[in-house]
Design a protein around this motif. Structure first.
Motif, PDB file in Angstrom:
ATOM      1  N   PHE A  21       0.810  -1.219   0.000  1.00 57.62           N
ATOM      2  CA  PHE A  21       0.000   0.000   0.000  1.00 57.62           C
ATOM      3  C   PHE A  21       0.847   1.275   0.000  1.00 57.62           C
ATOM      4  CE2 PHE A  21      -3.324  -2.943   0.869  1.00 57.62           C
ATOM      5  CZ  PHE A  21      -4.500  -2.324   0.486  1.00 57.62           C
ATOM      6  N   SER A  22       2.066   1.192   0.497  1.00 61.21           N
ATOM      7  CA  SER A  22       2.921   2.382   0.518  1.00 61.21           C
ATOM      8  C   SER A  22       3.274   2.840  -0.892  1.00 61.21           C
ATOM      9  CB  SER A  22       4.194   2.098   1.314  1.00 61.21           C
ATOM     10  OG  SER A  22       4.949   1.055   0.708  1.00 61.21           O
ATOM     11  N   LEU A  23       3.268   1.923  -1.839  1.00 65.08           N
ATOM     12  CA  LEU A  23       3.583   2.287  -3.226  1.00 65.08           C
ATOM     13  C   LEU A  23       2.494   3.152  -3.854  1.00 65.08           C
ATOM     14  CD1 LEU A  23       5.013  -1.094  -4.583  1.00 65.08           C
ATOM     15  CD2 LEU A  23       6.287   0.981  -4.040  1.00 65.08           C
ATOM     16  N   GLN A  24       1.281   3.084  -3.297  1.00 70.12           N
ATOM     17  CA  GLN A  24       0.193   3.877  -3.870  1.00 70.12           C
ATOM     18  C   GLN A  24       0.317   5.361  -3.556  1.00 70.12           C
ATOM     19  OE1 GLN A  24      -3.804   2.613  -3.466  1.00 70.12           O
ATOM     20  NE2 GLN A  24      -3.354   0.445  -3.664  1.00 70.12           N
ATOM     21  N   ALA A  25       1.083   5.691  -2.523  1.00 70.80           N
ATOM     22  CA  ALA A  25       1.219   7.091  -2.116  1.00 70.80           C
ATOM     23  C   ALA A  25       1.893   7.938  -3.198  1.00 70.80           C
ATOM     24  CB  ALA A  25       2.004   7.179  -0.814  1.00 70.80           C
ATOM     25  N   ARG A  26       2.699   7.296  -4.049  1.00 73.03           N
ATOM     26  CA  ARG A  26       3.425   8.040  -5.077  1.00 73.03           C
ATOM     27  C   ARG A  26       2.588   8.288  -6.329  1.00 73.03           C
ATOM     28  NH1 ARG A  26       5.350   4.781  -9.189  1.00 73.03           N
ATOM     29  NH2 ARG A  26       4.807   2.576  -8.940  1.00 73.03           N
ATOM     30  N   LEU A  27       1.411   7.657  -6.415  1.00 73.12           N
ATOM     31  CA  LEU A  27       0.600   7.755  -7.635  1.00 73.12           C
ATOM     32  C   LEU A  27      -0.518   8.780  -7.468  1.00 73.12           C
ATOM     33  CD1 LEU A  27       0.247   3.943  -8.468  1.00 73.12           C
ATOM     34  CD2 LEU A  27       1.783   5.595  -9.548  1.00 73.12           C
ATOM     35  N   PRO A  28      -0.707   9.672  -8.450  1.00 70.60           N
ATOM     36  CA  PRO A  28      -1.801  10.650  -8.384  1.00 70.60           C
ATOM     37  C   PRO A  28      -3.137  10.003  -8.717  1.00 70.60           C
ATOM     38  CG  PRO A  28      -0.626  10.890 -10.445  1.00 70.60           C
ATOM     39  CD  PRO A  28       0.123   9.858  -9.666  1.00 70.60           C
ATOM     40  N   ARG A  29      -4.219  10.516  -8.084  1.00 72.68           N
ATOM     41  CA  ARG A  29      -5.562  10.030  -8.383  1.00 72.68           C
ATOM     42  C   ARG A  29      -6.243  10.963  -9.373  1.00 72.68           C
ATOM     43  NH1 ARG A  29      -9.180  10.568  -4.478  1.00 72.68           N
ATOM     44  NH2 ARG A  29      -7.797  11.693  -3.064  1.00 72.68           N
ATOM     45  N   CYS A  30      -6.909  10.364 -10.360  1.00 72.15           N
ATOM     46  CA  CYS A  30      -7.673  11.182 -11.306  1.00 72.15           C
ATOM     47  C   CYS A  30      -9.089  10.633 -11.505  1.00 72.15           C
ATOM     48  CB  CYS A  30      -6.950  11.265 -12.650  1.00 72.15           C
ATOM     49  SG  CYS A  30      -6.628   9.672 -13.415  1.00 72.15           S
ATOM     50  N   LYS A  31      -9.469   9.630 -10.687  1.00 71.99           N
ATOM     51  CA  LYS A  31     -10.817   9.072 -10.751  1.00 71.99           C
ATOM     52  C   LYS A  31     -11.370   8.984  -9.340  1.00 71.99           C
ATOM     53  CE  LYS A  31      -9.429   6.224 -14.712  1.00 71.99           C
ATOM     54  NZ  LYS A  31      -9.231   4.847 -15.202  1.00 71.99           N
ATOM     55  N   HIS A  32     -12.684   8.890  -9.242  1.00 70.14           N
ATOM     56  CA  HIS A  32     -13.297   8.850  -7.906  1.00 70.14           C
ATOM     57  C   HIS A  32     -14.365   7.768  -7.774  1.00 70.14           C
ATOM     58  CE1 HIS A  32     -17.044  10.758  -9.335  1.00 70.14           C
ATOM     59  NE2 HIS A  32     -16.251  11.463 -10.121  1.00 70.14           N
ATOM     60  N   VAL A  33     -14.487   6.898  -8.777  1.00 69.93           N
ATOM     61  CA  VAL A  33     -15.469   5.814  -8.709  1.00 69.93           C
ATOM     62  C   VAL A  33     -14.742   4.489  -8.514  1.00 69.93           C
ATOM     63  CG1 VAL A  33     -17.310   4.574  -9.895  1.00 69.93           C
ATOM     64  CG2 VAL A  33     -17.084   7.052 -10.190  1.00 69.93           C
ATOM     65  N   VAL A  34     -14.972   3.843  -7.369  1.00 74.21           N
ATOM     66  CA  VAL A  34     -14.405   2.527  -7.078  1.00 74.21           C
ATOM     67  C   VAL A  34     -15.299   1.475  -7.720  1.00 74.21           C
ATOM     68  CG1 VAL A  34     -13.758   0.910  -5.254  1.00 74.21           C
ATOM     69  CG2 VAL A  34     -13.464   3.369  -4.904  1.00 74.21           C
ATOM     70  N   MET A  35     -14.754   0.700  -8.633  1.00 73.23           N
ATOM     71  CA  MET A  35     -15.559  -0.268  -9.383  1.00 73.23           C
ATOM     72  C   MET A  35     -15.765  -1.556  -8.593  1.00 73.23           C
ATOM     73  SD  MET A  35     -16.306   1.565 -11.861  1.00 73.23           S
ATOM     74  CE  MET A  35     -17.279   0.340 -12.736  1.00 73.23           C
ATOM     75  N   ASN A  36     -16.276  -1.382  -7.374  1.00 70.95           N
ATOM     76  CA  ASN A  36     -16.571  -2.518  -6.509  1.00 70.95           C
ATOM     77  C   ASN A  36     -17.465  -2.017  -5.384  1.00 70.95           C
ATOM     78  OD1 ASN A  36     -16.560  -5.100  -5.425  1.00 70.95           O
ATOM     79  ND2 ASN A  36     -14.328  -5.303  -5.494  1.00 70.95           N
ATOM     80  N   VAL A  37     -18.050  -2.946  -4.618  1.00 67.70           N
ATOM     81  CA  VAL A  37     -18.886  -2.544  -3.486  1.00 67.70           C
ATOM     82  C   VAL A  37     -18.055  -2.357  -2.225  1.00 67.70           C
ATOM     83  CG1 VAL A  37     -21.023  -3.566  -4.343  1.00 67.70           C
ATOM     84  CG2 VAL A  37     -19.425  -4.978  -3.027  1.00 67.70           C
ATOM     85  N   PHE A  38     -16.784  -2.716  -2.270  1.00 67.65           N
ATOM     86  CA  PHE A  38     -15.855  -2.474  -1.174  1.00 67.65           C
ATOM     87  C   PHE A  38     -14.491  -2.131  -1.770  1.00 67.65           C
ATOM     88  CE2 PHE A  38     -15.803  -7.016  -2.037  1.00 67.65           C
ATOM     89  CZ  PHE A  38     -14.450  -7.290  -2.163  1.00 67.65           C
ATOM     90  N   CYS A  39     -13.589  -1.663  -0.931  1.00 69.30           N
ATOM     91  CA  CYS A  39     -12.281  -1.212  -1.404  1.00 69.30           C
ATOM     92  C   CYS A  39     -11.233  -2.314  -1.247  1.00 69.30           C
ATOM     93  CB  CYS A  39     -11.834   0.021  -0.620  1.00 69.30           C
ATOM     94  SG  CYS A  39     -12.941   1.438  -0.779  1.00 69.30           S
ATOM     95  N   ASP A  40     -10.429  -2.481  -2.260  1.00 68.24           N
ATOM     96  CA  ASP A  40      -9.273  -3.361  -2.195  1.00 68.24           C
ATOM     97  C   ASP A  40      -8.161  -2.743  -3.034  1.00 68.24           C
ATOM     98  OD1 ASP A  40     -10.218  -3.781  -4.743  1.00 68.24           O
ATOM     99  OD2 ASP A  40     -10.688  -5.896  -4.459  1.00 68.24           O
ATOM    100  N   ASN A  41      -6.996  -3.371  -3.024  1.00 67.27           N
ATOM    101  CA  ASN A  41      -5.848  -2.788  -3.711  1.00 67.27           C
ATOM    102  C   ASN A  41      -6.063  -2.631  -5.220  1.00 67.27           C
ATOM    103  OD1 ASN A  41      -2.981  -1.900  -3.742  1.00 67.27           O
ATOM    104  ND2 ASN A  41      -2.709  -3.772  -4.932  1.00 67.27           N
ATOM    105  N   PRO A  42      -6.582  -3.649  -5.931  1.00 70.20           N
ATOM    106  CA  PRO A  42      -6.815  -3.468  -7.372  1.00 70.20           C
ATOM    107  C   PRO A  42      -7.782  -2.327  -7.679  1.00 70.20           C
ATOM    108  CG  PRO A  42      -6.870  -5.793  -6.818  1.00 70.20           C
ATOM    109  CD  PRO A  42      -6.834  -5.045  -5.528  1.00 70.20           C
TER     110      PRO A  42
END
Length: 311
Positions: free
Chosen positions: A160-181
């Motif tokens: 999960f620490s690797l995600q901190a370096r990536l910018p977000r440009c979307k706001h819709v999670v394509m699932n009913v819960f959150c996971d890494n993918p």
């Protein structure tokens, strides 16, 4: 050059189930019943181990981590999904989304490491019974438990620490819960390193867990074949069957979940349901399986219930 917009909003939208009219309340009450049953069963198993001195043994100290891990997986996902179904909000804060994903991945790795630790305990108990007390000392058991949770924590934090370096440009999670993918799909950067790390973590967890369990159970099988003592064989069967059943259930559900994302003819809702099963089926069945196949837990529970009734 194309302009790339980045979304710094902390609110995310979850992709909901398609529920027919009049179906949300029956689904909610069914789900909340499953949630309460699963939490109750795991809390009961924890309470039995804590309050009954006859279960204060190395095997049960390690087993204690299993219902604790199941509670993490069950409570991190199902209550939020049920709340979204009945309120129809489908919103979640980004930081809570990351926390939910982190806990769910901790649960997934934790169950395999815990089962590996339990299989090693059974290997020592059955194959080296005279040395069991000298090997499985309180200090060594503490080291095993710390290693199980510590290794799981380090692997998931690195992911999960690797995600901190990536910018977000979307706001819709394509699932009913959150996971890494799902979180990775919100980013705009290159996720190659994240994908490699995800595969590496999965490989480490599976290889370490399966290797320890395969070695332990092969040794136990050999000991059962060689020994002429029926009591030893019965002990091996009673203590190992439950762990093998739990491992089998988890791997089957995980395999079907992965396959559901590989076939295009599987509906999106079915993929979501299969994903949820990983975090609901094992926590529901693990305490039941141990209650059925472990004599000491079953007899302790029956004795406690008998005392409650006679009061």
């Amino acid at each position: 050059m194309e302009n790339q917009s980045f979304d710094f909003s902390s609110e995310l939208t979850l992709d909901p189930f398609v529920i027919p009219p009049g179906g949300k309340y029956p689904i909610f009450f069914l789900g909340i019943s499953v949630c309460i049953f699963g939490i109750s069963c795991n809390l009961t198993l924890l309470a039995l181990i804590i309050l009954n001195r006859n279960l204060h043994k190395p095997m049960y100290f390690i087993l204690f981590s299993l219902p604790l891990n199941d509670l993490i997986g069950l409570s991190a996902m199902l209550p939020k999904v049920l709340s979204d179904i009945v309120t129809e909000t489908h919103k979640i804060d980004y930081h809570l989304c990351v926390l939910q994903a982190f806990l769910l991945h901790m649960y997934g790795g934790g169950i395999l490491f815990i089962l590996a630790a339990m299989s090693f305990d059974r290997y020592v108990a059955i194959c080296m019974p005279l040395r069991y007390s000298s090997v499985m000392t309180p200090r060594f058991i503490s080291c095993i438990i710390v290693l199980v949770w510590g290794l799981d924590f380090v692997l998931i934090v690195s992911l999960f620490s690797l995600q901190a370096r990536l910018p977000r440009c979307k706001h819709v999670v394509m699932n009913v819960f959150c996971d890494n993918p799902s979180l990775l799909k919100l980013t705009c950067g290159n996720t190659t390193v994240n994908n490699i790390m995800g595969l590496f973590n999965t490989a480490v967890i599976q290889v370490v867990s399966v290797s320890i369990q395969a070695y332990s159970y092969v040794k136990i099988l050999i000991a059962c074949v060689v020994t002429r003592k029926s009591e030893t064989k019965a002990k091996a069967v009673n203590t190992c069957v439950a762990q093998l059943v739990i491992l089998f259930m988890f791997e089957v559900v995980a395999t079907f979940t992965i396959l559901s994302h590989r076939f295009k003819n599987v509906s999106v809702d079915m993929q979501k349901i299969m994903g949820m099963l990983i975090f609901t089926v094992p926590p529901l069945l693990n305490p039941i399986v141990y209650g059925l196949y472990t004599n000491e837990i079953r007899s302790t529970l029956l004795r406690v219930l008998k005392n409650r009734v006679s009061m």
